[in-house]
Design a protein around this motif. Sequence first.
Motif, mmCIF file in Angstrom:
data_model
loop_
_atom_site.group_PDB
_atom_site.id
_atom_site.type_symbol
_atom_site.label_atom_id
_atom_site.label_comp_id
_atom_site.label_asym_id
_atom_site.label_seq_id
_atom_site.Cartn_x
_atom_site.Cartn_y
_atom_site.Cartn_z
ATOM 1 N N ILE A 1 0.854 -1.183 0.000
ATOM 2 C CA ILE A 1 0.000 0.000 0.000
ATOM 3 C C ILE A 1 0.893 1.236 0.000
ATOM 4 O O ILE A 1 1.679 1.456 0.925
ATOM 5 C CB ILE A 1 -0.937 0.018 1.225
ATOM 6 N N ASP B 1 -12.354 0.393 0.236
ATOM 7 C CA ASP B 1 -11.481 -0.424 1.092
ATOM 8 C C ASP B 1 -10.895 -1.643 0.385
ATOM 9 O O ASP B 1 -10.508 -2.610 1.029
ATOM 10 C CB ASP B 1 -12.216 -0.835 2.374
ATOM 11 N N ILE C 1 -3.777 -2.600 4.718
ATOM 12 C CA ILE C 1 -4.334 -1.245 4.712
ATOM 13 C C ILE C 1 -4.302 -0.647 6.112
ATOM 14 O O ILE C 1 -3.909 0.515 6.313
ATOM 15 C CB ILE C 1 -5.772 -1.267 4.157
#
Length: 288
Positions: free
Chosen positions: A51, A84, A93
Amino acid sequence: MLQTQINKTLWGILMQGSAATQSRLWIGLLLAISALLSSLTVLAQTEETQIQAEQVAKGIYMRTGRGGNIGLSAGEDATFIIDDQFAPLTDTIVTAIAAITDRPVDYALNTHWHGDHTGGNENFGKQGALIMAHAKVRSRMTEGCVAGERSIEPAPKVALPVVTFNDALSLHVNSQTIKGIHIHHAHTDGDVIVYFRAGNVIHMGDTFFSGRHPYIDLNSGGHIDGVIKAAEVALTLGDESTKIIPEHGQLASKADLQRHYDMVVEVRAAVAAMIDSGKTHCPVRWQR
């Protein structure tokens, strides 16, 4: 093989309905094919996902991974995320968010129902996040639906949006007025673009792919006119300093969005003119 299947499917669809219906279908489908094939390739990848974070304004970030780009607002009031991604990425995340703020995710807003945007709902819901979305998103997730040739099962209760709205939503957190604006029948029938007024940032959801052709999900109520409308709304809200977060692709500017808008409008006009002149699906499909 896949292209042959697509062509057969398109032919079957286009032999139904009026000339106007056929025109609308062709316009959307021509724009969708390139993005759809690209999406299938991405979803087939299994390598470890990292991420990445990019600060776009004070307290506002764009986080990329596999799936849609996540918008993040982190401040003293709450941690708010836009989309999400996929369920297996939730821990990654959460770890990435923890590098910015100690607060857990308080609010999650889905820009539409697709799994690369709602796949983490169940996990974040179990962690206490309040999930929000357009009413059509909850309906599709509750009932289950079809994505291409795949049947999507109904989502578990904890994954469903708890707060739904029809036209607009306002959230007042982190010294921001954050507005969720529904765009009728764009990428799907439940799309939302998100405007951070003080931060001068717009998250476009899947109504805008930066540097790529748009993908219009006809099975989910998408339509090219809505994709154009989404760009029009964002161009009206933004100025030359506005940062635009696309759902896929790199951070964009108002000028980038203007180029996207001009391209889609031009394609719609060109394809409609060819169909109005009596050209069949084959000449339209391969016209350059």
